[in-house]
Design an enzyme around this catalytic site. Sequence first.
Site, PDB file in Angstrom:
ATOM      1  CG  HIS A 191     -25.501   3.706  13.351  1.00 14.28           C
ATOM      2  ND1 HIS A 191     -25.798   4.105  14.629  1.00 14.28           N
ATOM      3  CD2 HIS A 191     -25.069   2.426  13.468  1.00 14.28           C
ATOM      4  CE1 HIS A 191     -25.564   3.112  15.479  1.00 14.28           C
ATOM      5  NE2 HIS A 191     -25.121   2.074  14.790  1.00 14.28           N
TER       6      HIS A 191
ATOM      7  CG  HIS B 263     -22.237  -1.839  13.408  1.00 19.01           C
ATOM      8  ND1 HIS B 263     -21.562  -1.631  14.596  1.00 19.01           N
ATOM      9  CD2 HIS B 263     -23.470  -1.295  13.579  1.00 19.01           C
ATOM     10  CE1 HIS B 263     -22.360  -1.000  15.445  1.00 19.01           C
ATOM     11  NE2 HIS B 263     -23.526  -0.780  14.853  1.00 19.01           N
ATOM     12  CG  LEU B 264     -18.028  -0.844   7.338  1.00 20.88           C
ATOM     13  CD1 LEU B 264     -17.046   0.146   6.720  1.00 20.88           C
ATOM     14  CD2 LEU B 264     -18.797  -1.573   6.241  1.00 20.88           C
ATOM     15  NE  ARG B 265     -20.413  -6.642  12.914  1.00 19.40           N
ATOM     16  CZ  ARG B 265     -21.165  -6.135  13.882  1.00 19.40           C
ATOM     17  NH1 ARG B 265     -20.676  -5.256  14.744  1.00 19.40           N
ATOM     18  NH2 ARG B 265     -22.435  -6.474  14.002  1.00 19.40           N
TER      19      ARG B 265
ATOM     20  CG  ASN C  32     -19.758  -1.982  17.959  1.00  7.95           C
ATOM     21  OD1 ASN C  32     -19.541  -1.627  16.800  1.00  7.95           O
ATOM     22  ND2 ASN C  32     -20.841  -2.664  18.292  1.00  7.95           N
TER      23      ASN C  32
ATOM     24  CE  LYS D  71     -23.645   4.159  19.149  1.00  9.58           C
ATOM     25  NZ  LYS D  71     -23.575   2.943  18.338  1.00  9.58           N
TER      26      LYS D  71
ATOM     27  CG  HIS E 194     -27.095   1.818  21.894  1.00  8.74           C
ATOM     28  ND1 HIS E 194     -27.019   0.850  20.922  1.00  8.74           N
ATOM     29  CD2 HIS E 194     -28.137   1.459  22.690  1.00  8.74           C
ATOM     30  CE1 HIS E 194     -27.973  -0.060  21.130  1.00  8.74           C
ATOM     31  NE2 HIS E 194     -28.653   0.285  22.199  1.00  8.74           N
TER      32      HIS E 194
ATOM     33  CG  HIS F 165     -29.897   2.510  16.784  1.00  8.94           C
ATOM     34  ND1 HIS F 165     -30.199   2.774  18.095  1.00  8.94           N
ATOM     35  CD2 HIS F 165     -28.633   2.046  16.790  1.00  8.94           C
ATOM     36  CE1 HIS F 165     -29.157   2.492  18.842  1.00  8.94           C
ATOM     37  NE2 HIS F 165     -28.191   2.051  18.072  1.00  8.94           N
TER      38      HIS F 165
ATOM     39  CG  ASP G  16     -27.503  -0.248  13.974  1.00  6.75           C
ATOM     40  OD1 ASP G  16     -26.269  -0.410  14.073  1.00  6.75           O
ATOM     41  OD2 ASP G  16     -28.304  -0.614  14.845  1.00  6.75           O
TER      42      ASP G  16
ATOM     43  CG  HIS H 255     -23.867 -10.308  14.227  1.00  7.53           C
ATOM     44  ND1 HIS H 255     -22.814 -10.130  15.099  1.00  7.53           N
ATOM     45  CD2 HIS H 255     -24.755  -9.329  14.507  1.00  7.53           C
ATOM     46  CE1 HIS H 255     -23.068  -9.090  15.889  1.00  7.53           C
ATOM     47  NE2 HIS H 255     -24.229  -8.579  15.542  1.00  7.53           N
TER      48      HIS H 255
ATOM     49  CB  ALA I 105     -28.602  -7.465  18.877  1.00  5.60           C
TER      50      ALA I 105
END
Length: 352
Positions: free
Chosen positions: A14, A16-18, A42, A99, A136, A172, A251, A255, A267
Amino acid sequence: VTDELTLRRPDDLHLHLRDGDLLRAVVRHSSGPFARGLVMPNTVPPVLTATDAEAYRKEIRDAVPAGHRFEPLMTIKVVPSTTAETVRQARAAGVVAAKLYPEGVTTNSADGVRDVMALALAFAAMAEVGMVLCVHGESPEAFCLDREARFVDHTLPRLVDEVPDLRIVLEHVSSATAVDWVRSAPTGLDGRHRVAATVTVHHLLLTLDDVVGGMLAPHHFCKPLAKRPEDRDAVLAAALSGDPRFFLGTDSAPHRRRDKESAEGCAGVFTAPVALPVLAEVFEDHGALPRLDAFTGSHGAAFYGLAPNEGTVRLVKEPWVVPADHGGVVPFRAGTTLRWQFVDGGDQGPTG
Ligand SMILES: [Zn+2]
């Protein structure tokens, strides 16, 4: 005394790599230590289709530094317009999971799903083609600390009951209620586990006190929220237990500092740069270091039906101070001393 630790090259199930500049700033923190990462969809705009996933996969591969061997495992985001055909095309393009975000529950989820069972045909197609549903699991209408429990009580059983062969990962996991639910979830007709959960690094350590119990700590603010000590302890016990239904999904959610230290702070906790060293500390502190390898390197792969990675990574017991900042993003445990350190020079396994 153990002063060196060798692990099978791990999976982060899980992540997030943006995209764009932020992707290029953060990807090396995952592509160095991890062999594979399940990349969340996302982004803005989101990854919704096979075509989107292929384009995003290429963008990630282009951003991975030379010398790193990292396979992004792609996902699509389930939205109200997702169809069985969307699912089949995505699977054919190598997408391994979809997801599901309930509407409005976390970063970029305003287009999430309100009526989960309206997507029953898409879920049935996922079961048919062997795509995992990543959830989620929070119900946005509940009080913030109860959102996961509400989802687990009200929505998850329907998904499990009404789409019989669907394999589900509760992402998560953050509450004792959810841990218990995963443990008691039904297996499939083939006897394999149908429900599993990813465990983050930060939910092994944080409670809500670490977020709002003293000075406001925006870099500990994440969804789902860190909860009560007994919830944290339940998540920890699940990770340390060796139960194959619980495996690492960091996760890691970078940011920019300005978007965290803000009147409307985002978050997410950026754990990728410290994930393995912190996990080594946690597992060692609880006398479970021998179980770390399966938690990071085989339970997740087995649930997803992936071959375990070849090659190893190495950590040494050598204190180091976590940098305050990585390219404008504040990592978890910034400025603190960790006793395990990730070192390059493990065996990356055969190239190919
Ligand atoms: Zn996430």
